[in-house]
Design a protein around this motif. Structure first.
Motif, mmCIF file in Angstrom:
data_model
loop_
_atom_site.group_PDB
_atom_site.id
_atom_site.type_symbol
_atom_site.label_atom_id
_atom_site.label_comp_id
_atom_site.label_asym_id
_atom_site.label_seq_id
_atom_site.Cartn_x
_atom_site.Cartn_y
_atom_site.Cartn_z
ATOM 1 N N MET A 1 0.838 -1.198 0.000
ATOM 2 C CA MET A 1 0.000 0.000 0.000
ATOM 3 C C MET A 1 0.874 1.251 0.000
ATOM 4 N N ALA A 2 1.903 1.254 0.843
ATOM 5 C CA ALA A 2 2.801 2.410 0.903
ATOM 6 C C ALA A 2 3.496 2.619 -0.437
ATOM 7 N N GLY A 3 3.945 1.530 -1.059
ATOM 8 C CA GLY A 3 4.616 1.640 -2.346
ATOM 9 C C GLY A 3 3.700 2.161 -3.436
ATOM 10 N N MET A 4 2.447 1.693 -3.453
ATOM 11 C CA MET A 4 1.497 2.148 -4.459
ATOM 12 C C MET A 4 1.192 3.632 -4.292
ATOM 13 N N ILE A 5 1.052 4.061 -3.029
ATOM 14 C CA ILE A 5 0.780 5.480 -2.773
ATOM 15 C C ILE A 5 1.959 6.339 -3.221
ATOM 16 N N LEU A 6 3.189 5.888 -2.896
ATOM 17 C CA LEU A 6 4.382 6.627 -3.307
ATOM 18 C C LEU A 6 4.531 6.664 -4.825
ATOM 19 N N ASN B 1 -4.134 5.839 -6.601
ATOM 20 C CA ASN B 1 -5.226 6.313 -5.757
ATOM 21 C C ASN B 1 -5.102 5.650 -4.386
ATOM 22 N N PRO B 2 -4.993 6.426 -3.299
ATOM 23 C CA PRO B 2 -4.802 5.842 -1.968
ATOM 24 C C PRO B 2 -5.903 4.861 -1.559
ATOM 25 N N ILE B 3 -7.142 5.125 -1.991
ATOM 26 C CA ILE B 3 -8.241 4.225 -1.631
ATOM 27 C C ILE B 3 -8.087 2.896 -2.369
ATOM 28 N N TYR B 4 -7.708 2.965 -3.656
ATOM 29 C CA TYR B 4 -7.488 1.726 -4.398
ATOM 30 C C TYR B 4 -6.303 0.969 -3.808
ATOM 31 N N ALA B 5 -5.261 1.725 -3.420
ATOM 32 C CA ALA B 5 -4.092 1.085 -2.799
ATOM 33 C C ALA B 5 -4.499 0.354 -1.518
ATOM 34 N N ALA B 6 -5.398 0.983 -0.745
ATOM 35 C CA ALA B 6 -5.876 0.362 0.494
ATOM 36 C C ALA B 6 -6.686 -0.899 0.194
ATOM 37 N N LEU B 7 -7.549 -0.805 -0.826
ATOM 38 C CA LEU B 7 -8.367 -1.970 -1.190
ATOM 39 C C LEU B 7 -7.491 -3.119 -1.669
ATOM 40 N N TYR B 8 -6.476 -2.805 -2.490
ATOM 41 C CA TYR B 8 -5.612 -3.864 -3.004
ATOM 42 C C TYR B 8 -4.777 -4.480 -1.882
#
Length: 279
Positions: free
Chosen positions: A220-225, A229-236
């Motif tokens: 999640m941290a890597g996707m956000i960086l 989309n932070p919400i999609y990163a959280a869902l994944y």
């Protein structure tokens, strides 16, 4: 037939170029600092007589060598045909079996049981989630995500085997007494199997409880960086954790049930549980 020359198309110079990247100097400094922290743990272990320094030291060095080796060939892996991802993941399952079986040393059939459990638990999740589109059907995605699922299945299997072995050793007299009174082996062993499963799943359950509250996992941290989309990163990230939980639960239950059936003779007597694996 797989076209073998695919790998050979990569210029050797391109492969070696990654070792000349200046950023590696920064990485080496960071490794040195983290190594000092790890050495502190090893030193405390030795000072307190925990007798873990050898295992800790070997694990740290082995982990560094293995992860650097994998990082150095990842460029090659990304160019091979998709079918090779299955071969790579199968090799990881074999490696996971060889590591995990040590925690169940002395249990009958522990190697066979560990492989079947890890392959079933992690394999079913990988295939299902790839079909569902959660894991992209490419080497770039299958290998790293699959490796996470297999590694966690391995850890959970190790915990289940270790706890089950401890249960058998601690309660041997009780188990033999119940067998002598005519209780069926499946009923006698069931609560010890359940104890092993529950104990093995505690870490992943606690991780799910703390998800997004106590810690933000690496994916999640890597996707956000990377700008996702932070919400999609959280869902994944939740999907990843759910896959890990599913694979771990299936592996733990399969392993405990299979090993539970191996600890009795044909005469429904409890086998000896030593320090080495026996078939």
């Amino acid at each position: 037939m797989i076209d073998a020359p695919v790998i050979a198309e990569i210029p050797i110079e391109e492969f070696l170029e990654q070792f000349r990247d200046p950023v590696l100097r920064t990485g080496l400094v960071q490794v040195a600092v983290s190594g000092l922290l790890a050495a502190l743990v090893v030193g405390i272990s030795r000072a307190r007589g925990l007798a873990l320094e050898r295992e800790l030291g070997v694990a740290l060095v082995r982990g560094l060598v293995q992860i650097v080796a994998m990082g150095s060939i990842v460029g090659l892996l990304l160019t091979v045909e998709l079918v090779w991802s299955g071969v790579i993941l199968l090799g990881m399952m074999v490696g996971a079996t060889l590591i995990s079986k040590d925690r169940g040393a002395g249990l009958p059939g522990v190697v066979r049981v560990s492989f079947l459990a890890i392959a079933f638990g992690s394999g079913l999740v990988i295939v299902t989630m790839t079909a569902a589109g959660a894991i992209e059907a490419s080497v770039r995605n299958l290998v790293p995500v699959g490796s996470m699922i297999i590694a966690n299945a391995m850890q959970i299997n190790s915990l289940a085997l270790d706890r089950f072995r401890g249960e058998i050793r601690s309660n041997r007299a009780t188990i033999e007494a119940e067998l002598a009174l005519g209780a069926p082996p499946s009923a006698v062993i069931s609560r010890h199997v359940e104890t092993g499963v529950r104990a093995s799943l505690i870490p992943v359950i606690d991780s799910l409880k703390s998800l997004g509250w106590v810690w933000i996992p690496g994916i999640m941290a890597g996707m956000i960086l990377a700008g996702e989309n932070p919400i999609y990163a959280a869902l994944y990230q939740f999907v990843i954790m759910a896959m890990i939980f599913g694979a771990g639960g299936l592996t733990s239950m399969t392993s405990s049930l299979l090993i539970g059936s191996h600890v009795f003779t044909d005469a429904e007597q409890l086998k000896e549980v030593g320090d080495e694996e026996s078939e």
